[in-house]
Design a protein around this motif. Structure first.
Motif, PDB file in Angstrom:
ATOM      1  N   GLU A  41       0.833  -1.208   0.000  1.00  0.00           N
ATOM      2  CA  GLU A  41       0.000   0.000   0.000  1.00  0.00           C
ATOM      3  C   GLU A  41       0.863   1.252   0.000  1.00  0.00           C
ATOM      4  OE1 GLU A  41      -2.801  -0.086   3.237  1.00  0.00           O
ATOM      5  OE2 GLU A  41      -3.639  -2.005   2.567  1.00  0.00           O
ATOM      6  N   ARG A  42       1.932   1.245   0.789  1.00  0.00           N
ATOM      7  CA  ARG A  42       2.838   2.398   0.845  1.00  0.00           C
ATOM      8  C   ARG A  42       3.486   2.631  -0.516  1.00  0.00           C
ATOM      9  NH1 ARG A  42       8.097   2.778   1.322  1.00  0.00           N
ATOM     10  NH2 ARG A  42       8.397   0.632   1.992  1.00  0.00           N
ATOM     11  N   LEU A  43       3.922   1.547  -1.167  1.00  0.00           N
ATOM     12  CA  LEU A  43       4.548   1.672  -2.483  1.00  0.00           C
ATOM     13  C   LEU A  43       3.536   2.112  -3.538  1.00  0.00           C
ATOM     14  CD1 LEU A  43       6.910  -1.438  -2.393  1.00  0.00           C
ATOM     15  CD2 LEU A  43       7.538   0.979  -2.126  1.00  0.00           C
ATOM     16  N   GLU A  44       2.312   1.613  -3.436  1.00  0.00           N
ATOM     17  CA  GLU A  44       1.268   2.052  -4.367  1.00  0.00           C
ATOM     18  C   GLU A  44       0.980   3.538  -4.174  1.00  0.00           C
ATOM     19  OE1 GLU A  44      -1.894  -0.687  -3.503  1.00  0.00           O
ATOM     20  OE2 GLU A  44      -1.166  -2.153  -4.982  1.00  0.00           O
ATOM     21  N   ASN A  45       0.992   3.996  -2.923  1.00  0.00           N
ATOM     22  CA  ASN A  45       0.808   5.415  -2.641  1.00  0.00           C
ATOM     23  C   ASN A  45       1.942   6.232  -3.262  1.00  0.00           C
ATOM     24  OD1 ASN A  45      -0.430   7.730  -1.357  1.00  0.00           O
ATOM     25  ND2 ASN A  45       1.229   7.633   0.146  1.00  0.00           N
ATOM     26  N   GLU A  46       3.182   5.758  -3.149  1.00  0.00           N
ATOM     27  CA  GLU A  46       4.309   6.432  -3.790  1.00  0.00           C
ATOM     28  C   GLU A  46       4.077   6.541  -5.294  1.00  0.00           C
ATOM     29  OE1 GLU A  46       8.169   4.778  -3.078  1.00  0.00           O
ATOM     30  OE2 GLU A  46       8.003   4.973  -0.909  1.00  0.00           O
ATOM     31  N   GLY A  47       3.606   5.446  -5.894  1.00  0.00           N
ATOM     32  CA  GLY A  47       3.329   5.449  -7.332  1.00  0.00           C
ATOM     33  C   GLY A  47       2.252   6.448  -7.699  1.00  0.00           C
ATOM     34  N   ASP A  48       1.213   6.547  -6.873  1.00  0.00           N
ATOM     35  CA  ASP A  48       0.132   7.512  -7.124  1.00  0.00           C
ATOM     36  C   ASP A  48       0.647   8.945  -7.042  1.00  0.00           C
ATOM     37  OD1 ASP A  48      -1.755   5.504  -7.487  1.00  0.00           O
ATOM     38  OD2 ASP A  48      -2.457   5.575  -5.402  1.00  0.00           O
ATOM     39  N   ILE A  49       1.449   9.231  -6.033  1.00  0.00           N
ATOM     40  CA  ILE A  49       2.015  10.576  -5.871  1.00  0.00           C
ATOM     41  C   ILE A  49       2.906  10.904  -7.071  1.00  0.00           C
ATOM     42  CG2 ILE A  49       3.595  11.993  -4.498  1.00  0.00           C
ATOM     43  CD1 ILE A  49       2.577  10.353  -2.031  1.00  0.00           C
ATOM     44  N   ALA A  50       3.732   9.940  -7.455  1.00  0.00           N
ATOM     45  CA  ALA A  50       4.631  10.143  -8.595  1.00  0.00           C
ATOM     46  C   ALA A  50       3.833  10.372  -9.873  1.00  0.00           C
ATOM     47  CB  ALA A  50       5.561   8.939  -8.749  1.00  0.00           C
ATOM     48  N   ALA A  51       2.784   9.589 -10.073  1.00  0.00           N
ATOM     49  CA  ALA A  51       1.966   9.719 -11.279  1.00  0.00           C
ATOM     50  C   ALA A  51       1.310  11.100 -11.339  1.00  0.00           C
ATOM     51  CB  ALA A  51       0.916   8.616 -11.329  1.00  0.00           C
ATOM     52  N   ASP A  52       0.803  11.572 -10.206  1.00  0.00           N
ATOM     53  CA  ASP A  52       0.201  12.912 -10.172  1.00  0.00           C
ATOM     54  C   ASP A  52       1.232  13.970 -10.551  1.00  0.00           C
ATOM     55  OD1 ASP A  52      -2.218  11.816  -9.401  1.00  0.00           O
ATOM     56  OD2 ASP A  52      -1.972  12.328  -7.263  1.00  0.00           O
ATOM     57  N   TYR A  53       2.420  13.853  -9.990  1.00  0.00           N
ATOM     58  CA  TYR A  53       3.495  14.807 -10.276  1.00  0.00           C
ATOM     59  C   TYR A  53       3.867  14.770 -11.763  1.00  0.00           C
ATOM     60  CZ  TYR A  53       8.160  16.865 -10.316  1.00  0.00           C
ATOM     61  OH  TYR A  53       9.257  17.624 -10.612  1.00  0.00           O
ATOM     62  N   LEU A  54       4.017  13.570 -12.292  1.00  0.00           N
ATOM     63  CA  LEU A  54       4.423  13.428 -13.687  1.00  0.00           C
ATOM     64  C   LEU A  54       3.326  13.860 -14.652  1.00  0.00           C
ATOM     65  CD1 LEU A  54       6.316  10.057 -13.268  1.00  0.00           C
ATOM     66  CD2 LEU A  54       7.351  12.265 -13.895  1.00  0.00           C
ATOM     67  N   GLU A  55       2.067  13.610 -14.309  1.00  0.00           N
ATOM     68  CA  GLU A  55       0.956  14.085 -15.148  1.00  0.00           C
ATOM     69  C   GLU A  55       0.986  15.601 -15.243  1.00  0.00           C
ATOM     70  OE1 GLU A  55      -2.919  12.645 -14.022  1.00  0.00           O
ATOM     71  OE2 GLU A  55      -2.268  10.560 -14.178  1.00  0.00           O
ATOM     72  N   GLU A  56       1.220  16.251 -14.120  1.00  0.00           N
ATOM     73  CA  GLU A  56       1.308  17.709 -14.112  1.00  0.00           C
ATOM     74  C   GLU A  56       2.476  18.179 -14.969  1.00  0.00           C
ATOM     75  OE1 GLU A  56       1.849  21.167 -10.749  1.00  0.00           O
ATOM     76  OE2 GLU A  56       0.691  19.375 -10.210  1.00  0.00           O
ATOM     77  N   ALA A  76       8.339   1.144  -5.945  1.00  0.00           N
ATOM     78  CA  ALA A  76       7.286   1.554  -6.871  1.00  0.00           C
ATOM     79  C   ALA A  76       7.937   1.789  -8.229  1.00  0.00           C
ATOM     80  CB  ALA A  76       6.621   2.829  -6.378  1.00  0.00           C
ATOM     81  N   ALA A  77       7.196   1.483  -9.283  1.00  0.00           N
ATOM     82  CA  ALA A  77       7.696   1.691 -10.638  1.00  0.00           C
ATOM     83  C   ALA A  77       6.630   2.440 -11.435  1.00  0.00           C
ATOM     84  CB  ALA A  77       8.008   0.359 -11.305  1.00  0.00           C
ATOM     85  N   VAL A  78       7.046   3.498 -12.091  1.00  0.00           N
ATOM     86  CA  VAL A  78       6.149   4.282 -12.929  1.00  0.00           C
ATOM     87  C   VAL A  78       6.773   4.355 -14.311  1.00  0.00           C
ATOM     88  CG1 VAL A  78       5.035   6.520 -13.282  1.00  0.00           C
ATOM     89  CG2 VAL A  78       5.358   5.640 -10.957  1.00  0.00           C
ATOM     90  N   SER A  79       5.958   4.083 -15.318  1.00  0.00           N
ATOM     91  CA  SER A  79       6.408   4.161 -16.711  1.00  0.00           C
ATOM     92  C   SER A  79       5.557   5.165 -17.451  1.00  0.00           C
ATOM     93  CB  SER A  79       6.275   2.807 -17.400  1.00  0.00           C
ATOM     94  OG  SER A  79       7.074   1.840 -16.771  1.00  0.00           O
ATOM     95  N   ILE A  80       6.205   5.934 -18.308  1.00  0.00           N
ATOM     96  CA  ILE A  80       5.498   6.848 -19.194  1.00  0.00           C
ATOM     97  C   ILE A  80       5.726   6.345 -20.615  1.00  0.00           C
ATOM     98  CG2 ILE A  80       5.228   9.210 -20.010  1.00  0.00           C
ATOM     99  CD1 ILE A  80       6.606  10.160 -17.454  1.00  0.00           C
ATOM    100  N   VAL A  81       4.646   6.106 -21.307  1.00  0.00           N
ATOM    101  CA  VAL A  81       4.738   5.699 -22.714  1.00  0.00           C
ATOM    102  C   VAL A  81       3.901   6.662 -23.532  1.00  0.00           C
ATOM    103  CG1 VAL A  81       5.197   3.272 -22.243  1.00  0.00           C
ATOM    104  CG2 VAL A  81       2.846   4.048 -22.426  1.00  0.00           C
ATOM    105  N   GLY A  82       4.305   6.879 -24.748  1.00  0.00           N
ATOM    106  CA  GLY A  82       3.572   7.793 -25.603  1.00  0.00           C
ATOM    107  C   GLY A  82       4.278   7.966 -26.917  1.00  0.00           C
ATOM    108  N   ALA A  83       3.875   8.969 -27.622  1.00  0.00           N
ATOM    109  CA  ALA A  83       4.418   9.245 -28.954  1.00  0.00           C
ATOM    110  C   ALA A  83       5.937   9.362 -28.888  1.00  0.00           C
ATOM    111  CB  ALA A  83       3.777  10.508 -29.511  1.00  0.00           C
ATOM    112  N   ASP A  84       6.452  10.555 -29.083  1.00  0.00           N
ATOM    113  CA  ASP A  84       7.900  10.741 -29.034  1.00  0.00           C
ATOM    114  C   ASP A  84       8.262  11.445 -27.735  1.00  0.00           C
ATOM    115  OD1 ASP A  84      10.597  10.989 -29.551  1.00  0.00           O
ATOM    116  OD2 ASP A  84      10.347  12.748 -30.827  1.00  0.00           O
TER     117      ASP A  84
END
Length: 190
Positions: A41-56, A76-84
């Motif tokens: 749960e703690r690691l998932e929370n880290e991922g959520d915080i990171a995702a919010d930061y990266l989305e911004e 926690a692991a966060v990946s960003i995928v997209g165009a270029d």
């Protein structure tokens, strides 16, 4: 800092951090299911915080990217995928490394605890990991054949960690030597 971010950290310091974490009760992997659940749960929370930061960050930079969050082992692991998104990786991953550190700082700001979060963009780290495991496998075979130790080229702490893990999985030992930015892995014979 952790072995992924502190370029001066070697495996012995990482082991010391793990021992200290176990002694303080923060490493719950060997304890009961409830503790394990709270760690996830703690690691998932880290991922959520990171995702919010990266989305911004992606919004500010006007970049399109999809975020994927996961828990891999004890981080926690966060990946960003997209165009270029190559501009977010940089020539040798230096922009990715900087973004990872900024994201870890954002998590720290929210939680008050250091994060070992791993950030990947457009599969750069996954490809790098595969390349390093292949290199380690090749060098392991050479060490087993010759019985001589082999020193690899200087690497980042992330790269060294991947090689150390591959060597350990093969049943041999390795160590980091040298000083940053020229720190390298030495694979030792059995």
């Amino acid at each position: 800092m952790t072995e992924s971010s502190d370029t001066g950290t070697d495996m012995n310091q990482t082991d010391q951090v793990s021992i200290e974490a176990e002694a303080s009760g923060t490493d719950t992997g060997s304890q009961g299911g409830t503790d394990r659940g709270s760690k996830v749960e703690r690691l998932e929370n880290e991922g959520d915080i990171a995702a919010d930061y990266l989305e911004e960050l992606l919004d500010i930079a006007d970049l399109d990217g999809d975020l994927d969050m996961d828990v891999e082992g004890d981080r926690a692991a966060v990946s960003i995928v997209g165009a270029d998104l190559s501009q977010l990786v940089g020539g040798k991953g230096e922009v990715l490394d900087a973004l990872q550190e900024l994201t870890r700082l954002a998590v720290y700001r929210e939680t008050g605890e250091r994060s070992r979060l791993m950030l990947d963009i457009s599969g750069y780290r996954a490809e790098q990991r595969e390349r390093l495991v292949a290199l380690a496998t090749e060098k392991l075979a050479e060490v087993k054949k010759t019985g001589e130790r082999i020193a690899l080229d200087p690497m980042t702490s992330f790269e060294r960690k991947v090689v150390h893990d591959a060597v350990a999985a093969a049943g041999l030992t390795s160590e980091s030597e040298g000083a940053e930015p020229r720190r390298f892995v030495v694979i030792l014979p059995a």
